[in-house]
Design an enzyme around this catalytic site. Structure first.
Site, PDB file in Angstrom:
ATOM      1  N   ALA A   1      11.794 -14.254   4.813  1.00 28.98           N
ATOM      2  CA  ALA A   1      11.454 -12.641   4.797  1.00 28.98           C
ATOM      3  C   ALA A   1      12.725 -12.336   5.692  1.00 28.98           C
ATOM      4  CB  ALA A   1      10.338 -12.357   5.516  1.00 28.98           C
ATOM      5  N   HIS A   2      12.855 -10.896   5.760  1.00 26.97           N
ATOM      6  CA  HIS A   2      13.947 -10.154   6.197  1.00 26.97           C
ATOM      7  C   HIS A   2      14.229 -10.276   7.729  1.00 26.97           C
ATOM      8  CE1 HIS A   2      10.485  -7.535   6.908  1.00 26.97           C
ATOM      9  NE2 HIS A   2      10.924  -7.329   8.126  1.00 26.97           N
ATOM     10  N   ASN A   3      15.385 -10.538   7.913  1.00 26.42           N
ATOM     11  CA  ASN A   3      15.927 -10.827   9.263  1.00 26.42           C
ATOM     12  C   ASN A   3      15.776 -11.979   9.802  1.00 26.42           C
ATOM     13  OD1 ASN A   3      15.621  -7.344   9.018  1.00 26.42           O
ATOM     14  ND2 ASN A   3      17.440  -8.032  10.603  1.00 26.42           N
TER      15      ASN A   3
ATOM     16  N   SER B   1      11.483 -11.583  10.708  1.00 31.23           N
ATOM     17  CA  SER B   1      12.545 -11.759  12.210  1.00 31.23           C
ATOM     18  C   SER B   1      12.055 -13.042  13.015  1.00 31.23           C
ATOM     19  CB  SER B   1      12.050 -10.638  13.081  1.00 31.23           C
ATOM     20  OG  SER B   1      12.484  -9.526  12.428  1.00 31.23           O
TER      21      SER B   1
END
Length: 314
Positions: free
Chosen positions: A214-216, A234
């Site tokens: 996923a993102h980051n 994250s």
């Protein structure tokens, strides 16, 4: 090819006779004149009739066969197969059906397969291979010697919504994905671009098929992510960590360097460096094994408890 000739080309030592060999195959397909490999003592009885075997030093005194001693038997069997003429499925250059945006920058020796898509302002390092159908979205940075398998999507928008006025409102993602050198990404894997900044996969990491990053997310060097791993936004994965198949991580958690997480483990808290975890809700593997052992005894314990209660009432 003689076993001794093969060993010289591979830089390995031999033991026993020096037979003529014609092919390198897995144990299930091996026979006379064929080189195979084993890494576990339990497979030694199945070696009857093979031409020669690649094995680790710890097994060398347990066989009465011509053998090649190797610290990496599976890898050396593949190297031997090439010497016998086996060829990988490969392609060169940029296929005419691939869609490569004019603003993308491709290094020397980059291969792009049929119907792959390379988006605007993508940067791809030297000798990277993009397999058919893969999608590299805008502004993604891919290092040198990476391999992106078919139907992987690198740089897709992250899953971000805010519940406002009775509905889920989309949150735009303005960041990028960066893959450092020598990263391998399996088929149908998705790596989402960051909300801000970058989703980062560091050098030498290997990602299996159907993995979600996923993102980051920040993934360290030489990490292994096995099929169907799902990493929420994250999270951080330390260098050399291994996540078995179907491991799932909730957002903002960390897996320390060198940690090993067993298949289908749910990670809801940070995993310390070097730890070995398993279980539906992750815990130390030894504790999880004791819990499972106790669970298997539960029916008998319940039977004993009912018997005691019945005796008391009598």
């Amino acid at each position: 090819m003689k076993l001794s000739q093969l060993a010289e080309k591979l830089g390995r030592s031999t033991q026993g006779d020096d037979p003529e060999l014609s092919a390198a195959l897995p144990l299930e397909e091996a026979g006379p004149g064929v080189l195979t490999f084993v890494v576990d003592e339990k497979y030694l009885p199945k070696l009857q009739g093979v031409g020669a075997v690649i094995l680790p030093d710890k097994l060398a005194d347990k066989v009465d066969l011509p053998c090649l001693i190797s610290p990496a038997p599976a890898l050396d069997l593949a190297r031997a197969a090439k010497l016998f003429g086996a060829r990988e499925m490969a392609f060169d250059g940029i296929d005419s059906s691939a869609a490569v945006d004019p603003s993308a920058k491709l290094g020397q020796g980059v291969a792009v397969g049929a119907r792959a898509v390379i988006g605007p302002r993508v940067v791809i390092g030297d000798h990277t291979v993009i397999h058919p159908g893969a999608v590299i979205q805008e502004r993604t940075i891919v290092g040198a010697r990476c391999i992106i398998q078919s139907n992987a999507v690198i740089g897709s928008e992250g899953f971000g919504y805010e519940y406002v006025d009775g509905g889920h409102q989309r949150i735009p993602h303005f960041g990028i994905v960066r893959l450092e050198d020598d990263v391998h990404v399996g088929a149908c894997t998705t790596i989402d671009r960051a909300r801000f900044g970058e989703t980062l996969i560091r050098q030498g990491t290997r990602i299996d098929n159907m993995v979600q990053v996923a993102h980051n997310v920040q993934v360290g060097r030489h990490v292994i992510l096995v099929s169907q791993v799902g990493i929420a936004g994250s999270c951080e994965i330390g260098d050399g960590a291994v996540l078995g198949g179907q491991v799932g991580m909730v957002p903002h958690k960390k897996v320390g360097p060198g940690a090993q997480v067993g298949a289908a483990t749910g990670i809801i808290s940070d995993v310390p460096a070097g730890a070995v975890w398993s279980g539906y809700w992750g815990m130390e593997h030894r504790i999880n094994q004791r819990a499972l052992a106790s669970l298997r005894r539960l029916p008998e314990l319940m039977r004993q408890m009912r018997a005691l209660l019945k005796k008391e009432k009598a």
